[in-house]
Design a protein around this motif. Structure first.
Motif, PDB file in Angstrom:
ATOM      1  N   ALA A 217       0.826  -1.200   0.000  1.00 50.38           N
ATOM      2  CA  ALA A 217       0.000   0.000   0.000  1.00 50.38           C
ATOM      3  C   ALA A 217       0.861   1.251   0.000  1.00 50.38           C
ATOM      4  O   ALA A 217       1.890   1.315   0.679  1.00 50.38           O
ATOM      5  CB  ALA A 217      -0.917   0.007   1.215  1.00 50.38           C
ATOM      6  N   GLU A 218       0.436   2.226  -0.769  1.00 57.76           N
ATOM      7  CA  GLU A 218       0.979   3.573  -0.674  1.00 57.76           C
ATOM      8  C   GLU A 218       0.144   4.302   0.377  1.00 57.76           C
ATOM      9  O   GLU A 218      -1.073   4.456   0.221  1.00 57.76           O
ATOM     10  CB  GLU A 218       0.887   4.280  -2.017  1.00 57.76           C
ATOM     11  CG  GLU A 218       1.465   5.678  -2.019  1.00 57.76           C
ATOM     12  CD  GLU A 218       1.365   6.330  -3.395  1.00 57.76           C
ATOM     13  OE1 GLU A 218       2.419   6.649  -3.976  1.00 57.76           O
ATOM     14  OE2 GLU A 218       0.231   6.487  -3.889  1.00 57.76           O
ATOM     15  N   LEU A 219       0.788   4.720   1.453  1.00 59.17           N
ATOM     16  CA  LEU A 219       0.090   5.277   2.606  1.00 59.17           C
ATOM     17  C   LEU A 219       0.337   6.771   2.730  1.00 59.17           C
ATOM     18  O   LEU A 219       1.461   7.237   2.546  1.00 59.17           O
ATOM     19  CB  LEU A 219       0.554   4.581   3.889  1.00 59.17           C
ATOM     20  CG  LEU A 219       0.441   3.051   3.928  1.00 59.17           C
ATOM     21  CD1 LEU A 219       1.228   2.487   5.097  1.00 59.17           C
ATOM     22  CD2 LEU A 219      -1.023   2.627   4.017  1.00 59.17           C
ATOM     23  N   SER A 220      -0.709   7.513   3.079  1.00 57.43           N
ATOM     24  CA  SER A 220      -0.565   8.938   3.368  1.00 57.43           C
ATOM     25  C   SER A 220      -1.765   9.362   4.200  1.00 57.43           C
ATOM     26  O   SER A 220      -2.798   8.680   4.210  1.00 57.43           O
ATOM     27  CB  SER A 220      -0.483   9.763   2.088  1.00 57.43           C
ATOM     28  OG  SER A 220      -1.775   9.981   1.554  1.00 57.43           O
ATOM     29  N   PRO A 221      -1.666  10.502   4.894  1.00 56.23           N
ATOM     30  CA  PRO A 221      -2.820  10.983   5.655  1.00 56.23           C
ATOM     31  C   PRO A 221      -4.004  11.365   4.776  1.00 56.23           C
ATOM     32  O   PRO A 221      -5.115  11.534   5.274  1.00 56.23           O
ATOM     33  CB  PRO A 221      -2.253  12.217   6.383  1.00 56.23           C
ATOM     34  CG  PRO A 221      -0.782  11.963   6.477  1.00 56.23           C
ATOM     35  CD  PRO A 221      -0.444  11.266   5.189  1.00 56.23           C
TER      36      PRO A 221
END
Length: 234
Positions: A217-221
């Motif tokens: 997964a590419e994670l960000s807020p």
């Protein structure tokens, strides 16, 4: 998968009673948030580092905030909410990211199956292909630059492997899908040093035809999405 409403941020103070965590907000206020992770969260807890949490408008919830992301002392991001893994997997299948799981007509979630009173995370069906039973697992344990699953002994995970093996013997397709929710993980291995029985069962499952996939997964807020396959080692 976008986070709506927008996530709020704070600093982790501590996790306790498994399902609770105390967070200091930017204004100095301390709040208690829900921790949606039943695992040990080994190598996922970094007091003093930033966290991000969502907020529910359900007035019946005692703790309206849910822990979503953790930043490590190495600046990695970890998806804490294991419940997001199934949604990430469904989205990635529908958007043709997981190339190995294409060609089906319907996708159903939480379908009863097997011989041990289980529910499969995702069931894919088609008029021309065998039914495809997909068990989704969130991988967040990083050790020595390798991602491991599980992070604690998991009798439930062992049961799921037995069910997948049973599906293969019934002539169906069975897939174990690791959703990697840690930006520092690019390779996934069974955690034999934590749960040797699970590692043995996984080897048996692969030998009997259960497929094992891992997607990162590419994670960000702002949001998270599966973007690429990861190497799986045994």
């Amino acid at each position: 998968m976008q986070f709506e409403p927008k996530l709020e941020t704070g600093v982790l103070l501590k996790r306790y009673k498994r399902f609770l965590a105390d967070v200091a907000l930017p204004d100095g206020q301390v709040i208690t948030i829900h921790c949606p992770n039943t695992g040990s969260m080994k190598n996922c807890l970094f007091p003093g580092e930033p966290v991000w949490f969502s907020t529910s408008d359900n007035p019946k919830r005692k703790y309206p905030h849910t822990w979503e992301l953790m930043q490590t002392d190495q600046q990695h991001l970890i998806g804490i909410n294991t419940g997001r893994a199934n949604a990430l997997a469904e989205e990635a299948i529908n958007q043709h990211v997981i190339t190995e799981l294409q060609g089906y007509d319907t996708l159903k979630r939480e379908v009863k199956y097997g011989s041990e009173n289980s529910r499969i995370d995702i069931l894919l069906t088609s008029q021309t292909l065998p039914e495809c039973y997909i068990e989704v697992k969130s991988c967040t344990l990083l050790e020595d630059q390798v991602g491991y699953f599980p992070d604690a002994v998991t009798t439930r995970g062992q049961k799921h492997l037995r069910e997948l093996i049973h599906m293969v013997t019934m002539g169906h397709r069975a897939v174990l899908l690791f959703v990697v929710q840690h930006s520092g993980i690019s390779t996934v291995k069974p955690a034999r040093h934590i749960d040797p029985q699970y590692a043995d069962l996984l080897e048996q499952a692969v030998a009997k035809g259960v497929e094992v996939l891992a997607y990162k997964a590419e994670l960000s807020p702002q949001g998270s999405q599966l973007i690429q396959p990861c190497n799986v080692m045994f």
